[in-house]
Design a protein around this motif. Structure first.
Motif, PDB file in Angstrom:
ATOM      1  N   LEU A  92      46.824  34.910  46.016  1.00  0.00           N
ATOM      2  CA  LEU A  92      45.760  34.151  45.346  1.00  0.00           C
ATOM      3  C   LEU A  92      44.595  35.102  45.123  1.00  0.00           C
ATOM      4  CD1 LEU A  92      45.632  30.767  47.318  1.00  0.00           C
ATOM      5  CD2 LEU A  92      45.917  30.991  44.850  1.00  0.00           C
ATOM      6  N   PRO A  93      43.875  34.968  43.997  1.00  0.00           N
ATOM      7  CA  PRO A  93      42.732  35.870  43.764  1.00  0.00           C
ATOM      8  C   PRO A  93      41.548  35.521  44.663  1.00  0.00           C
ATOM      9  CG  PRO A  93      42.846  34.232  42.037  1.00  0.00           C
ATOM     10  CD  PRO A  93      44.053  34.004  42.909  1.00  0.00           C
ATOM     11  N   GLU A  94      40.687  36.490  44.886  1.00  0.00           N
ATOM     12  CA  GLU A  94      39.437  36.254  45.622  1.00  0.00           C
ATOM     13  C   GLU A  94      38.226  36.388  44.707  1.00  0.00           C
ATOM     14  OE1 GLU A  94      40.719  37.730  50.088  1.00  0.00           O
ATOM     15  OE2 GLU A  94      39.296  38.917  48.957  1.00  0.00           O
ATOM     16  N   THR A  95      38.371  37.233  43.671  1.00  0.00           N
ATOM     17  CA  THR A  95      37.266  37.446  42.729  1.00  0.00           C
ATOM     18  C   THR A  95      37.853  37.486  41.315  1.00  0.00           C
ATOM     19  OG1 THR A  95      37.583  39.806  43.032  1.00  0.00           O
ATOM     20  CG2 THR A  95      35.803  38.795  44.284  1.00  0.00           C
ATOM     21  N   PHE A  96      36.970  37.344  40.316  1.00  0.00           N
ATOM     22  CA  PHE A  96      37.421  37.307  38.922  1.00  0.00           C
ATOM     23  C   PHE A  96      36.624  38.309  38.101  1.00  0.00           C
ATOM     24  CE2 PHE A  96      38.018  33.203  40.889  1.00  0.00           C
ATOM     25  CZ  PHE A  96      39.370  32.993  40.666  1.00  0.00           C
ATOM     26  N   SER A  97      37.321  39.034  37.238  1.00  0.00           N
ATOM     27  CA  SER A  97      36.658  40.012  36.388  1.00  0.00           C
ATOM     28  C   SER A  97      36.090  39.304  35.159  1.00  0.00           C
ATOM     29  CB  SER A  97      37.665  41.082  35.957  1.00  0.00           C
ATOM     30  OG  SER A  97      37.050  41.972  35.061  1.00  0.00           O
ATOM     31  N   LEU A  98      34.753  39.264  35.064  1.00  0.00           N
ATOM     32  CA  LEU A  98      34.106  38.559  33.959  1.00  0.00           C
ATOM     33  C   LEU A  98      33.200  39.527  33.204  1.00  0.00           C
ATOM     34  CD1 LEU A  98      32.982  35.414  36.009  1.00  0.00           C
ATOM     35  CD2 LEU A  98      34.974  35.556  34.522  1.00  0.00           C
ATOM     36  N   ARG A  99      32.764  39.128  32.021  1.00  0.00           N
ATOM     37  CA  ARG A  99      31.656  39.746  31.249  1.00  0.00           C
ATOM     38  C   ARG A  99      31.666  41.253  31.124  1.00  0.00           C
ATOM     39  NH1 ARG A  99      26.257  37.748  33.754  1.00  0.00           N
ATOM     40  NH2 ARG A  99      26.934  35.913  34.787  1.00  0.00           N
ATOM     41  N   PRO A 100      32.457  41.899  30.362  1.00  0.00           N
ATOM     42  CA  PRO A 100      33.742  41.427  29.860  1.00  0.00           C
ATOM     43  C   PRO A 100      34.803  41.764  30.895  1.00  0.00           C
ATOM     44  CG  PRO A 100      33.273  43.571  28.947  1.00  0.00           C
ATOM     45  CD  PRO A 100      32.139  43.240  29.870  1.00  0.00           C
ATOM     46  N   ARG A 101      35.996  41.281  30.642  1.00  0.00           N
ATOM     47  CA  ARG A 101      37.080  41.598  31.558  1.00  0.00           C
ATOM     48  C   ARG A 101      37.304  43.109  31.611  1.00  0.00           C
ATOM     49  NH1 ARG A 101      42.955  38.853  31.420  1.00  0.00           N
ATOM     50  NH2 ARG A 101      42.472  38.679  29.234  1.00  0.00           N
ATOM     51  N   SER A 102      37.449  43.632  32.829  1.00  0.00           N
ATOM     52  CA  SER A 102      37.619  45.075  32.998  1.00  0.00           C
ATOM     53  C   SER A 102      38.911  45.566  32.347  1.00  0.00           C
ATOM     54  CB  SER A 102      37.639  45.415  34.488  1.00  0.00           C
ATOM     55  OG  SER A 102      37.891  46.791  34.643  1.00  0.00           O
ATOM     56  N   LYS A 103      38.850  46.762  31.754  1.00  0.00           N
ATOM     57  CA  LYS A 103      40.038  47.367  31.155  1.00  0.00           C
ATOM     58  C   LYS A 103      40.608  48.467  32.049  1.00  0.00           C
ATOM     59  CE  LYS A 103      39.481  46.186  26.328  1.00  0.00           C
ATOM     60  NZ  LYS A 103      38.820  44.964  26.642  1.00  0.00           N
ATOM     61  N   ARG A 104      40.018  48.672  33.219  1.00  0.00           N
ATOM     62  CA  ARG A 104      40.489  49.728  34.118  1.00  0.00           C
ATOM     63  C   ARG A 104      41.796  49.336  34.777  1.00  0.00           C
ATOM     64  NH1 ARG A 104      35.935  53.038  34.848  1.00  0.00           N
ATOM     65  NH2 ARG A 104      34.018  51.958  34.320  1.00  0.00           N
TER      66      ARG A 104
END
Ligand code: ZN
Length: 351
Positions: A91-103
């Motif tokens: 399950l995720p703990e954090t979310f990549s927002l603004r913008p979604r990371s491309k790394r």
């Protein structure tokens, strides 16, 4: 009516995360394996026709809709989580927002936050297998209506799919069963209408077809200003580019009852007729039923029969694909009432 059903879906069971006496917590893991068994038993009792396992159409229909990186993640997430943390569920703990990371991320939690948008979609050891066969169940239904258009086919899918977008999963969903089935039908040269009548907006399906004119998407659901998935499903989302005018949302207020629901359905059916599709796929959620733990609408079992009858009056080749519905004591009767109503109007069953 023919039904496709994969009995081993039970290997994926969010009920294992339930906590005793914590109904609020358990609501986030309401998509339990027992749901599929309850609907299966109700179908057998109602004697609506043969039930068989799906065929295997392989990975390519799935790859035609979903991003490669997300598919790899869904297949590997459980094992990687176990290796990194010892936990038996990803399950995720954090979310990549603004913008979604491309790394590129090496840790499983880094990867999950890129492709998962909520915390209600656990990945266990058998989740990929269940999601894969849920897709095959829907594609088998599509293939049967393509081959025998006079048939009505029901795909008893679990887990559901309509919240899964091309590169995002969530809302109890991993792979978008309906979108993959519709895209498969388009590849056979068909124009397809998708009518989503789950309580929650079908954000994943909308996003997948938002820029396309070969698939019409309509969704009747709870107003996202009050309800999950919150950020999608507004009435002014009409599609984009070549898809402009091929997306229609019908948000309804909390507590909606049958008269308002049926009026809205009638408006949606006018749009479907105007599109003149070769076939119809129904995303069937019965979480619009009274007392559903995830919803507020107040539809009853006879209302579901009426909804089925109204859709049956389209007289289109129809594949019904199971989405939500979480009140276990009414789940089976709501689904069989809908299907019976649908078949009556299509003149398959006497009314
Ligand atoms: Zn739902």
């Amino acid at each position: 009516m023919h039904t496709f059903y994969y009995p081993d879906h039970t290997q994926h069971d969010p009920a294992r995360l339930h906590r005793p006496d914590d109904a609020h917590w358990n609501k986030y893991y309401a998509e339990v394996a027992q749901r599929g068994q309850i609907i299966h038993n109700a179908l057998q009792t109602a004697d609506l026709g043969p039930i068989s396992p799906p065929g295997d159409f392989g990975l390519s229909p799935i790859q035609d809709v979903h991003a490669h990186q997300m598919l790899t993640l869904l297949q590997n997430a459980h094992d990687q989580m176990k290796l990194e943390t010892g936990r038996d569920v990803a399950l995720p703990e954090t979310f990549s927002l603004r913008p979604r990371s491309k790394r590129h991320f090496y840790s499983i939690l880094g990867q999950l936050g890129l492709y998962c948008f909520d915390t209600s979609s656990p990945i266990f050891a058998q989740t990929w297998e269940a999601a894969y066969w849920s897709v095959q169940t829907a594609v088998s239904a599509a293939a049967l209506i393509a081959a025998e258009p006079e048939k009505t086919v029901y795909a008893l899918c679990r887990p559901p799919g309509h919240h899964a977008a091309a590169d995002q999963f969530g809302g109890f969903c991993y792979l978008n069963n309906v979108a993959i089935a519709a895209n498969w039908l388009v590849q056979q040269g068909q124009r397809v209408a998708i009518l989503d009548i789950d309580y929650h907006h079908g954000n994943g399906t909308q996003e997948i077809f938002y820029g396309r004119s070969d698939v019409l998407f309509l969704s009747i659901h709870a107003d996202p200003r009050y309800e999950y998935p919150y950020y999608w499903g507004f009435a002014d989302e009409y599609g984009d580019g070549p898809g402009l005018g091929f997306n229609h949302n019908y948000p309804l207020p909390p507590g909606t009852q049958a008269p308002a629901y049926l009026d809205t359905l009638a408006r949606a059916l006018i749009q479907i007729r105007a599109f003149v599709p070769d076939s119809l796929i129904v995303s069937l959620g019965v979480d619009t039923g009274e007392g559903d733990p995830t919803g507020t609408f107040q539809l009853t079992t006879p209302d579901f029969a009426q909804i089925g009858q109204a859709i049956g009056q389209l007289h289109l080749p129809t594949a019904v694909v199971q989405e939500g519905g979480y009140r276990l004591d009414t789940l089976g009767q709501h689904v069989t009432a809908f299907l019976t109503g649908l078949l009556q109007r299509q003149n398959v069953l006497p009314s």
